[in-house]
Design a protein around this motif. Structure first.
Motif, PDB file in Angstrom:
ATOM      1  N   THR A  28       0.850  -1.186   0.000  1.00  0.00           N
ATOM      2  CA  THR A  28       0.000   0.000   0.000  1.00  0.00           C
ATOM      3  C   THR A  28       0.888   1.239   0.000  1.00  0.00           C
ATOM      4  O   THR A  28       1.781   1.369   0.843  1.00  0.00           O
ATOM      5  CB  THR A  28      -0.932   0.014   1.226  1.00  0.00           C
ATOM      6  OG1 THR A  28      -1.688  -1.196   1.246  1.00  0.00           O
ATOM      7  CG2 THR A  28      -1.880   1.199   1.182  1.00  0.00           C
ATOM      8  N   THR A  29       0.636   2.148  -0.937  1.00  0.00           N
ATOM      9  CA  THR A  29       1.434   3.362  -1.090  1.00  0.00           C
ATOM     10  C   THR A  29       0.916   4.465  -0.172  1.00  0.00           C
ATOM     11  O   THR A  29      -0.174   4.353   0.390  1.00  0.00           O
ATOM     12  CB  THR A  29       1.371   3.879  -2.538  1.00  0.00           C
ATOM     13  OG1 THR A  29       0.050   4.357  -2.793  1.00  0.00           O
ATOM     14  CG2 THR A  29       1.748   2.805  -3.543  1.00  0.00           C
ATOM     15  N   ASN A  33      -2.851   3.573  -2.927  1.00  0.00           N
ATOM     16  CA  ASN A  33      -2.863   2.619  -4.037  1.00  0.00           C
ATOM     17  C   ASN A  33      -2.319   1.281  -3.552  1.00  0.00           C
ATOM     18  O   ASN A  33      -1.447   1.231  -2.679  1.00  0.00           O
ATOM     19  CB  ASN A  33      -2.019   3.135  -5.204  1.00  0.00           C
ATOM     20  CG  ASN A  33      -2.573   4.423  -5.762  1.00  0.00           C
ATOM     21  OD1 ASN A  33      -3.776   4.577  -5.900  1.00  0.00           O
ATOM     22  ND2 ASN A  33      -1.696   5.371  -6.048  1.00  0.00           N
ATOM     23  N   TRP A  48       6.048  -4.907  -8.724  1.00  0.00           N
ATOM     24  CA  TRP A  48       4.891  -4.220  -8.145  1.00  0.00           C
ATOM     25  C   TRP A  48       3.966  -3.680  -9.225  1.00  0.00           C
ATOM     26  O   TRP A  48       3.264  -2.695  -9.018  1.00  0.00           O
ATOM     27  CB  TRP A  48       5.369  -3.104  -7.206  1.00  0.00           C
ATOM     28  CG  TRP A  48       6.352  -3.625  -6.204  1.00  0.00           C
ATOM     29  CD1 TRP A  48       7.693  -3.398  -6.181  1.00  0.00           C
ATOM     30  CD2 TRP A  48       6.084  -4.499  -5.107  1.00  0.00           C
ATOM     31  NE1 TRP A  48       8.273  -4.081  -5.135  1.00  0.00           N
ATOM     32  CE2 TRP A  48       7.312  -4.762  -4.451  1.00  0.00           C
ATOM     33  CE3 TRP A  48       4.930  -5.090  -4.605  1.00  0.00           C
ATOM     34  CZ2 TRP A  48       7.408  -5.584  -3.337  1.00  0.00           C
ATOM     35  CZ3 TRP A  48       5.023  -5.914  -3.485  1.00  0.00           C
ATOM     36  CH2 TRP A  48       6.255  -6.147  -2.871  1.00  0.00           C
ATOM     37  N   LEU A  51       2.901   0.236 -10.357  1.00  0.00           N
ATOM     38  CA  LEU A  51       2.988   1.132  -9.210  1.00  0.00           C
ATOM     39  C   LEU A  51       4.320   1.879  -9.192  1.00  0.00           C
ATOM     40  O   LEU A  51       5.384   1.264  -9.294  1.00  0.00           O
ATOM     41  CB  LEU A  51       2.861   0.302  -7.922  1.00  0.00           C
ATOM     42  CG  LEU A  51       2.493   1.037  -6.660  1.00  0.00           C
ATOM     43  CD1 LEU A  51       1.058   1.549  -6.769  1.00  0.00           C
ATOM     44  CD2 LEU A  51       2.583   0.087  -5.486  1.00  0.00           C
ATOM     45  N   ILE A  53       7.146   3.804  -7.238  1.00  0.00           N
ATOM     46  CA  ILE A  53       7.670   3.902  -5.872  1.00  0.00           C
ATOM     47  C   ILE A  53       8.205   5.322  -5.695  1.00  0.00           C
ATOM     48  O   ILE A  53       9.118   5.751  -6.400  1.00  0.00           O
ATOM     49  CB  ILE A  53       8.779   2.864  -5.619  1.00  0.00           C
ATOM     50  CG1 ILE A  53       8.301   1.437  -5.941  1.00  0.00           C
ATOM     51  CG2 ILE A  53       9.301   2.964  -4.204  1.00  0.00           C
ATOM     52  CD1 ILE A  53       7.161   0.948  -5.082  1.00  0.00           C
ATOM     53  N   THR A  54       7.611   6.060  -4.763  1.00  0.00           N
ATOM     54  CA  THR A  54       8.007   7.438  -4.484  1.00  0.00           C
ATOM     55  C   THR A  54       8.211   7.590  -2.983  1.00  0.00           C
ATOM     56  O   THR A  54       7.953   6.668  -2.212  1.00  0.00           O
ATOM     57  CB  THR A  54       6.914   8.418  -4.952  1.00  0.00           C
ATOM     58  OG1 THR A  54       5.697   8.097  -4.273  1.00  0.00           O
ATOM     59  CG2 THR A  54       6.686   8.325  -6.457  1.00  0.00           C
ATOM     60  N   TYR A  58       4.845   3.584   3.625  1.00  0.00           N
ATOM     61  CA  TYR A  58       4.288   2.418   2.949  1.00  0.00           C
ATOM     62  C   TYR A  58       3.916   1.347   3.967  1.00  0.00           C
ATOM     63  O   TYR A  58       4.447   1.309   5.081  1.00  0.00           O
ATOM     64  CB  TYR A  58       5.325   1.804   1.987  1.00  0.00           C
ATOM     65  CG  TYR A  58       5.511   2.601   0.734  1.00  0.00           C
ATOM     66  CD1 TYR A  58       4.956   2.192  -0.462  1.00  0.00           C
ATOM     67  CD2 TYR A  58       6.254   3.780   0.738  1.00  0.00           C
ATOM     68  CE1 TYR A  58       5.125   2.918  -1.622  1.00  0.00           C
ATOM     69  CE2 TYR A  58       6.428   4.519  -0.417  1.00  0.00           C
ATOM     70  CZ  TYR A  58       5.862   4.084  -1.596  1.00  0.00           C
ATOM     71  OH  TYR A  58       6.031   4.819  -2.730  1.00  0.00           O
TER      72      TYR A  58
END
Length: 110
Positions: A28-29, A33, A48, A51, A53-54, A58
Motif C-alpha cells: 500500500t502506497t 494505491n 509491483w 505502481l 515507488i516514491t 508504505y
C-alpha cells in the motif's frame, strides 16, 4: 540527482531453513494505491506492477496464513504488516521477512 527508489522483499522460513515460495504480498502506497504480488521460488519479490515507488510511508502486508497453514499445519499469524518510510533521496529498499509458525522478524536489508 537522486536515483528513483526501488523496492524488493525476501521471505525466509526459518523453521525449514528455506525460502517461502508463492507467498502473497500486498503493498500500500502513501496515496492508498495497492499492488498485489507474490514471492517467486526463491522467496523474492520485486515486481509491483505499474505502481510508482516514491517518497512516503508504505505498508507491506505479507499474507502468511495460507503459507504457514499449508507448510506447517497452522498459522498463528494470518498476516504480517511492515510499515516503513521511503525518503526523497531514493535508493534501493529491501524488506526481508523471517517467518516461522510462532514468530517473525523484519529489518531493512540491502
Amino acid at each position: 540527482m537522486s536515483k528513483a527508489p526501488s523496492l524488493s522483499s525476501h521471505v525466509l522460513d526459518t523453521t525449514l531453513g528455506q525460502p517461502a515460495a508463492n507467498m502473497q504480498l500486498m503493498l500500500t502506497t502513501p496515496e492508498g494505491n495497492i499492488a498485489h504480488a507474490q514471492t517467486d521460488a526463491d522467496g523474492r519479490c520485486n515486481q509491483w506492477g505499474e505502481l510508482a515507488i516514491t517518497a512516503g510511508h508504505y505498508q507491506l502486508r505479507f499474507i502468511t496464513g495460507e503459507y504457514l497453514s499449508a507448510t506447517h499445519g497452522s498459522a498463528f499469524y494470518p498476516f504480517v504488516d511492515v510499515h516503513f518510510e521511503i525518503t526523497k533521496e531514493g535508493g534501493h529498499y529491501h524488506i526481508p521477512l523471517l517467518i516461522s509458525p510462532f514468530g517473525f522478524s523484519s529489518y531493512r536489508g540491502s
